[in-house]
Design an enzyme around this catalytic site. Sequence first.
Site, PDB file in Angstrom:
ATOM      1  N   HIS A  39       1.116  -1.276   0.061  1.00  0.00           N
ATOM      2  CA  HIS A  39      -0.109   0.212  -0.054  1.00  0.00           C
ATOM      3  C   HIS A  39       0.882   1.374   0.045  1.00  0.00           C
ATOM      4  CE1 HIS A  39       0.538  -0.995   4.406  1.00  0.00           C
ATOM      5  NE2 HIS A  39       0.470   0.501   4.390  1.00  0.00           N
ATOM      6  N   ASP A  50       6.376   3.944   4.739  1.00  0.00           N
ATOM      7  CA  ASP A  50       7.038   2.883   5.315  1.00  0.00           C
ATOM      8  C   ASP A  50       6.670   1.515   4.632  1.00  0.00           C
ATOM      9  OD1 ASP A  50       4.454   2.703   6.439  1.00  0.00           O
ATOM     10  OD2 ASP A  50       4.916   1.519   8.225  1.00  0.00           O
ATOM     11  N   HIS A  70      -5.308  -0.896  11.727  1.00  0.00           N
ATOM     12  CA  HIS A  70      -4.683  -2.044  11.714  1.00  0.00           C
ATOM     13  C   HIS A  70      -5.579  -3.274  12.556  1.00  0.00           C
ATOM     14  CE1 HIS A  70      -0.772  -0.316  10.542  1.00  0.00           C
ATOM     15  NE2 HIS A  70      -1.184   0.853  10.875  1.00  0.00           N
TER      16      HIS A  70
END
Lengths: 717, 822
Positions: A78, A82, A404
């Site tokens: 994605h 990071d 998440h």
Amino acid sequence: MASLLEKRKAADGNQEAIVQVLPLGAGQEVGRSCIIVKYGGKTVMLDCGVHPGFYGLASLPFFDEIDLAEVDAMLVTHFHLDHCAAVPYVTGHTNFKGRVLMTHPTKAIVHTLLKDFVKVSKGGGTGEGLYTERDLDAAMERTEVIDFQQTLDLGGIRVTAYRAGHVLGAAMFMVEIGGMRLLYTGDYSRIPDRHMPAADLPEQRPHIVVVESTYGVSRHLPREEREQRFVQRIHAAVARGGRVLLPVVALGRAQELLLILEEYWERHPELHGVPIYQASGLARRAISVYQAYIEMMNDDIKRAFTVANPFHFKHISHLKSAAHFDDVGPCVVMATPSMLQSGVSRELFEAWCEDPRNCVIIADFAVQGTLARDILGNPSEVMTRNGVKVPLRMQVDAISFSAHADFPQTSEFLDALQPPHVVLVHGEATEMGRLKKALEQHAAALNIPRTLYMPKVTQAVLIEHHAECTAKVVGRLGQKAAAVGAGVRGLLVQSRGGGSTVMHHDDLPRFTKLHPGRVVQRQAMPLHRPFTEVRLALEMMFEGTQGTGDLGRVNATSSPTGKGQVLRIGDAVTLTYQPPEPGSGSSGGQAILEWCGGSDADMVADAAVAVVLQAAGQPPGLPAIEVLRHKALAAGDSEAAERAELGIVTALLGAQFGPARVDADQGLIFVEVDGQHVVINPKGGSVQCAHAALRGRVEKALERMHAALQPCDVSDI
Amino acid sequence: MAADGSGGATGVRFVPLLGVHSRQPLSFLLEIEGFTFLLDCGWNDAYDTLLLQPIVDVLPQIDAVLLSHSDLAHLGALPYLVGRRGLAVPVYATSPVHKMGQMVMYDQYLSRQAVSDFDVFNLDDIDSAFALMQPLRYQQNLTLGGKGAGIELTPFAAGHLLGGAVWRIRKGGEDYVYAVDYNHRKERHLSGTVLEAAFQRPALLITDACNALQTAPERPGKEQQLLDSVMATLRGDGSVLVPVDTAGRLLELVLLLERYWAEHRLTYPLVLLSAMAYSTLEFAKSQLEWMNEALVRNLGHARDNPFSTRFLKLCSSREELSHLPRGPKLVMATLPSLDAGFSRQLFIDWAGNPRNAVVFVAAAEEGTLAEHVQQVAAATQQQQQQQQQQAQQQAQQQAQGAPTMQLVRSRRVPLEGQELEDHLAAQQGEQEAAAAAAAAAEAAEERRQMAVDAAAAAAAKADGGGGGGLMSPRASGSVPRANSLAIGHLHSRRGAAAVVGQVLAPDGQPVEQLREPSSTAAEACLVEGFEVPRGAVRPMFPFEDEWEHVSHDEYGAGLDLADFNAAESTGKQVMNLAKVMESEMAAEAEAEEAGAPPDLPTKVESETITVTLRARVLQFDFDGLSDGRSMRTMLAHVAPRTCILVHGSAAATDAMAAHLRHDLAGLLATVHTPTAGQAVEVAAEPSYSLVLSDELMAGVRLHRIGDYQLAWLEGGVGPPADGSESQLPQLLPAAGAAGEAGYGGVFIGDVRLSELKQALAAVGIASEFHAGALYCAGHVVVKRRADGAEEGGGGGGLVLEGALSEDYYRIREVVYGQYHIC
């Protein structure tokens, strides 16, 4: 690390059976996700991000650990930095030659996002950035796209993308190499929210799951509850004439909040006079991507789309620049950055913090050391950037809209997939340790076989995996299933699609686009001896030759010239004799050897050539004796055969050592070489001679002749 | 042909129902080991239910429907079959085919309904048909369960229309491919088909011969011609009518014209007139991932959705069109057939004016007005050419030259007076009957999903019985209409709203006192929203797109706090913008309303009028299909083991079959050209599977040859290995350890003599051609082996002839080097 691998390789001599999972980043840390998977000679890189806590080269994953040229494919889950920000560095500044894959929206947003990243990292005071905008464009140019649920074959690596929830375009990748399946979740969420669906549950069971562990063993509150609190706070604030500041990250959760606000405004006409502003240029630019990729989102959005595009916000205006903002009354402003370090959000915060009617809602996780975190401690005053202390009277709230997976999600996900091996990445060591323990205990309680790993960065996990290689036997070989013990001979054909088949080579054109080739060879040799002699020599050489019984059979039709004699040697080789043309006056005819090229047939043919040539150079008279011997053997007359053999040996010795004389009654042969007399008893193999060296030579010759008299077996060929 | 018939259960059987040896709509039956697919179910503008009889006859056998494209010829019959014939099986299609197909059918219905009492299917039927769809993505592998266990379905890009699919059906490792109407060329909005790359020697390929006799002109030239003639007409003060399909090739045309208009800054109105204009374009905007990648490239940072058109005006009614400035304009209007819809209305209005032009961008279906117009125009043109040769009569001919045609012009008018009263009375009776029928049906039907369909069918029957010619478009009043119209009013966002709604107190006032004391410690704030265990430092990695010290905006201008207190006027601009958007939305909603038939009882008035065709008629091939030659090349590359040709005129089918038989002769392929109803059996290839043991594979040397890897394999079959997943027998190395016995015996490849000559030259052996053979080093001859030579196994290969010599062996070495030897 490598040495351990070497050892394992040496130990079982089969490196194919070991899957290597090597985090170059995100091993017991959050940031610079980059995981290398090696198996069966293929290497895949999963994600390629930077660490936000470092600048420049220090923020990169540890690429030195591997040879990037070996990486066959890079899969980017994605658009968060990071996970993707090091892609242009790898494609532009290393020897990486592999393919790069992203989903459609990820590719579109990564481009926008990294453009900003390039600018910012240049301006960050560290001098040159990691790469230039040109590197970025080149990287985007070579990036291929993969759609959700789609399976692409990258030359032996089958990649399937699944929805991961989290943010628009976020994918989980199932990587299949030679029957070994590994699932990499990237950042994922199993709970659907406003615009994103929950992460898919892949229908195929992976052998290894590499899963994020950001949240460790914590649990989220239900989404409805969080949303409810969020709109309550905002409504209350604007109702009392206050301004609401929403410091956010430009992409991802911001769109979720906009959807919540838009809907709430829609349902509350009394709020229509209160403007909502979106003040991030990045978000404004990316919203077109959000509008375009409705199909990637969840069913609610898709259904809403049949009425109108839900990302055409009716109540939300984009602030082109601060100049367009008119701060006159209650309003809601969504601004970046999320931690109030600087920029628009900070300026608005400082302007508004003294009015108790105003409200700021921190929707992301507040990082220590930032103003966002500080104000959560409820201080009575805050320091502005000008160094002036001002009282903090505005209402401060924190409501998390994180996407998440939490512990229950991860645990259920793994229970459903039941992978025997789980590798934890993307989490801090303590959190990860707790998660590992909890998952281990959970598996033990349910009696599910599960091994957990939490490698540090650059520490490889080695997992033994034994994949079966199946092949389909087709065509004339596949007519009936082979019983145990039966033999299978044929060609193994692996097509690009990955399937293996076994077939007879003549079936190649039926199942592939290959043709079996043939090289028919015809070799001509002059022959000055009668053909019968050659024939005999061949017969002696190749026992079991088809046609031993009918040697000399004349086959006029298959002879190239229409006449002549044809001899078959084994299945493969034919020899045609063309007698000399009666009128040509030439003394000899021609032998033509014909066969179809191939290692076996070539061997036979070459041997036949040797035999023919040898026969041509033989001492005169010998063939006649050989005929006698052959006849005797055929008749079973061993005495006559022995006599004939004696004759053969005599002739051969004569050819080698000079005139030889035979005493048939005693079975002795007498040869005179340079005045030295030799007496030979061929039957016993004894040689009498005064001259030792000569005796040795004769003995050796005799030995060879005996060996040569025994025919060799070619029935197999 | 029962599914459990003797041959049916094991083999593959193909039965063409429609569309063989003709350009008729497509529909075929493919039965794979007892599981029956209906491949497409097309219909044409005639909407003759008799045409569908072959499909209706086999309806009970069908287990699933596969759709390839979103146009009438590929899915037109679906609403009828589902709504009126009770087809209730899963329908597989790509998401654009689903979305756009629905638009196409809505447009068909609305256009028909506007001019006739169209009763073959209604909007409910369309909705229930499309509710059966299971959208897939390209290259998504879908494994069927139940009866179809072991079958894997995968759509691949076909190129012709958005989302158009080439279907791969995989069973037992064999590929059965259905590929009709593909396009290999990259276009503005689509990438070409992946047919060539995706398939190698499939067991069966069902493909079309439609364009077998066509040679495609170069695209740039073709497009330029089209634009030139359009511009010539517009500049000549004439209007251009382009009859287009609802959602297929239209998109390509929109991109072409929009770009041309933008490049030349044209002011002539560019209009899309279709009941579905807004929806089609909206869907197109959201389906970029199905389009050409180049189209999407700029999306992220340039913010340009290629279908956010600046010049193209969308109209969904004649009235909207009339608001546009008078004068020449280009109008793309549906339907392409001119049999109904706006295109027919405009044609009737505009055909008489010689300055106007009608531009066809697709080959017309048989029996449509479009075809008639094209034929008439072609005939006239021919006539004129002849007459130009006889120049003396020219003046006289021109006077009588324009052809005329008799057309029926129909429109729907509201009922008035006595008629209205009669109708209302009749309707009441109907409603009662329908309600009774629906109730009965509901009671009988336990399957909840089918209830709506059944009720619709019952209502429709009741209509047919009592209503006669009169029928309100929303006649079946008793039927619960889940979604009455194409888009809009369908689904409120109720579900999501409920959540937020709880914020309000029961009296509807916002709850204010909920403000929590913010005096909690930092930890308390942190845990709001999620539970963080003690000791957790940062549960989530913060992601920032804008680094610290942002002092400039993205345009480089400095940010100043003072700017935030700007003058009032700028604020208004923002509000104005919002208003503009709002009014746009309103206009859109209005347009939808206008597109829908009014909810009043109406009747159809028809009159026969005479239309004189004076307008120019032009035709361009804008079909986006591969031409004959490319098809041949592609099919030769795909090289199916069995090929079935469908969809194409008899001549085209025969020509294509002849080509394929020639091209695939060396590959032992069979080509079938069945007639309608004639079944083709494809014999199942006997095979079995083995596990290749590691010991065996360790000794295998793979050679890469083109797309394949080959190796000589020799082994003995052993029992399954312990713990084997598949429990298949294993192939172990041969016991005799003579592992290499057969190695080197198989030559693979085809060697050209010219290549051989080069290879020989590389090692210093001179050679020259003479009479088709290569003479090397004076006494060795290499020539091609004659086809059909002895020893079977097909022709090909080389003959190496020569006297025994050292050169012979050297040359042989080089010849061998040209082959892959296993």
